[in-house]
Design a protein around this motif. Structure first.
Motif, PDB file in Angstrom:
ATOM      1  N   SER A  71      -8.140  -4.613  -5.622  1.00 40.56           N
ATOM      2  CA  SER A  71      -8.488  -3.561  -6.571  1.00 40.56           C
ATOM      3  C   SER A  71     -10.019  -3.448  -6.619  1.00 40.56           C
ATOM      4  CB  SER A  71      -7.943  -3.887  -7.966  1.00 40.56           C
ATOM      5  OG  SER A  71      -8.558  -5.064  -8.474  1.00 40.56           O
ATOM      6  N   ARG A  80      -4.144   2.193  -2.507  1.00 39.60           N
ATOM      7  CA  ARG A  80      -4.257   0.735  -2.550  1.00 39.60           C
ATOM      8  C   ARG A  80      -4.682   0.203  -1.189  1.00 39.60           C
ATOM      9  NH1 ARG A  80       0.835   1.541  -5.259  1.00 39.60           N
ATOM     10  NH2 ARG A  80       1.994   0.720  -3.488  1.00 39.60           N
ATOM     11  N   GLY A 102      -8.650   0.614  -5.609  1.00 39.86           N
ATOM     12  CA  GLY A 102      -8.287   1.220  -4.344  1.00 39.86           C
ATOM     13  C   GLY A 102      -9.461   1.964  -3.721  1.00 39.86           C
ATOM     14  N   VAL A 138       0.801  -1.227   0.000  1.00 40.02           N
ATOM     15  CA  VAL A 138       0.000   0.000   0.000  1.00 40.02           C
ATOM     16  C   VAL A 138       0.836   1.281   0.000  1.00 40.02           C
ATOM     17  CG1 VAL A 138      -1.946  -1.125   1.142  1.00 40.02           C
ATOM     18  CG2 VAL A 138      -0.201  -0.009   2.534  1.00 40.02           C
ATOM     19  N   ALA A 146      -2.998  -7.609  -2.340  1.00 38.82           N
ATOM     20  CA  ALA A 146      -3.352  -6.254  -2.750  1.00 38.82           C
ATOM     21  C   ALA A 146      -4.659  -6.338  -3.529  1.00 38.82           C
ATOM     22  CB  ALA A 146      -2.253  -5.655  -3.611  1.00 38.82           C
TER      23      ALA A 146
END
Length: 302
Positions: free
Chosen positions: A51, A42, A53, A17, A49
């Motif tokens: 998506s 993020r 964000g 992030v 991680a």
């Protein structure tokens, strides 16, 4: 703008992030032992991680961290912040910080029983091998805050909960004890401060580094909705009695969606999580802003 195109700074590393930069040759910071730390929008969960964000998340977390750093500095707890004067492209989300020798562990303090600690307690009656009284349930307040460290995993790998004895082996007994004492001190202060605003600080994680003199310095972000569980105090006891999950002002909301049937994702698989729906993104941003407003007493303007 890509991570490598920031005037006066050279891209050094990107984590889940955050992006890190070092001073470019000939820049105003050239020759100084500093980094530029930029909090992106993020978001990560379960070591992935995600998506898309969360809009403005980097600014919210940076500004809340700076507020906490100020509160903690008044208590004699030092931090890594050098300057908030950063390139305009990352204004509000970038901070110039001291370059430290980072302590290779996540310093986690739990004041309430939930999450992975709850799963261990239900099976063994312990959290990180620390025995706890019987009869506790999801959301129960612990008799005393407990220090439950973990390893710091690289992106794509999983953090591993470790005992304090293992932390002593990894860091040495003296440093491990300093990290534990500092973590518990910060948690107790922050939990009391949050309680004054009607928020329960259920648990949180800290990162520390050592400066050139060997002093322990608080680093990274601190006491944000990404690094902490924040619950509204109102209704907490009722939720515990009824066995209900506590509402939260943090990214537990995202975790809850990921592990729900709606997401169609199994966190025990290696597959990447699905994209976050628009309503989850919006609701998460609202929760982060609400946490900032409640804790600091003022709304964040953009």
């Amino acid at each position: 703008m890509s991570a490598s195109e920031l005037l006066g700074w050279q891209h050094l590393h990107s984590g889940k992030v955050r992006d890190l930069y070092q001073p470019a040759p000939g820049s105003e910071w050239d020759g100084q032992n500093v980094l530029l730390m930029v909090a992106t929008d993020r978001i990560s969960a379960y070591d992935h991680a995600l998506s898309p964000g969360i809009p403005d998340k980097g600014i919210i977390l940076t500004q809340l961290s700076l507020w906490w750093f100020e509160q903690l500095a008044a208590q004699g707890i030092g931090n890594h912040v050098v300057s908030t004067e950063v390139p305009q492209e990352v204004a509000g989300r970038g901070v110039v910080v001291r370059r430290l020798e980072m302590v290779e562990a996540e310093a986690i303090v739990r004041g309430y029983l939930t999450g992975s600690g709850l799963a261990e307690y239900r099976e063994f009656g312990t959290v990180h091998q620390i025995p706890l009284p019987g009869g506790l349930t999801d959301g129960s307040k612990l008799p005393e805050p407990i220090f439950t460290p973990s390893t710091k995993a690289e992106q794509g790998l999983h953090d591993e909960n470790i005992s304090f004895a293992k932390l002593e082996v990894a860091l040495g007994a003296e440093l491990a004890d300093r990290v534990r004492e500092a973590s518990l001190r910060i948690y107790r202060f922050a939990a009391e401060r949050a309680a004054q605003t009607g928020i329960i600080l259920a648990d949180t994680k800290f990162e520390f580094g050592l400066d050139a003199a060997g002093e322990l310095v608080l680093a990274d972000e601190v006491l944000t909705p990404d690094s902490s569980r924040f619950w509204p105090a109102e209704g907490w006891e009722q939720h515990v009695r009824q066995g209900k999950v506590q509402p939260s002002f943090d990214k537990q909301y995202v975790r809850n969606w990921l592990t729900s049937p709606d997401s169609g994702w199994n966190k025990d698989d290696d597959a990447a999580p699905p994209p976050l729906p628009e309503q989850i993104v919006t609701a998460t941003r609202d929760r982060y802003l609400d946490a900032y407003r409640r804790l600091t007493g003022s709304a964040l303007s953009f």
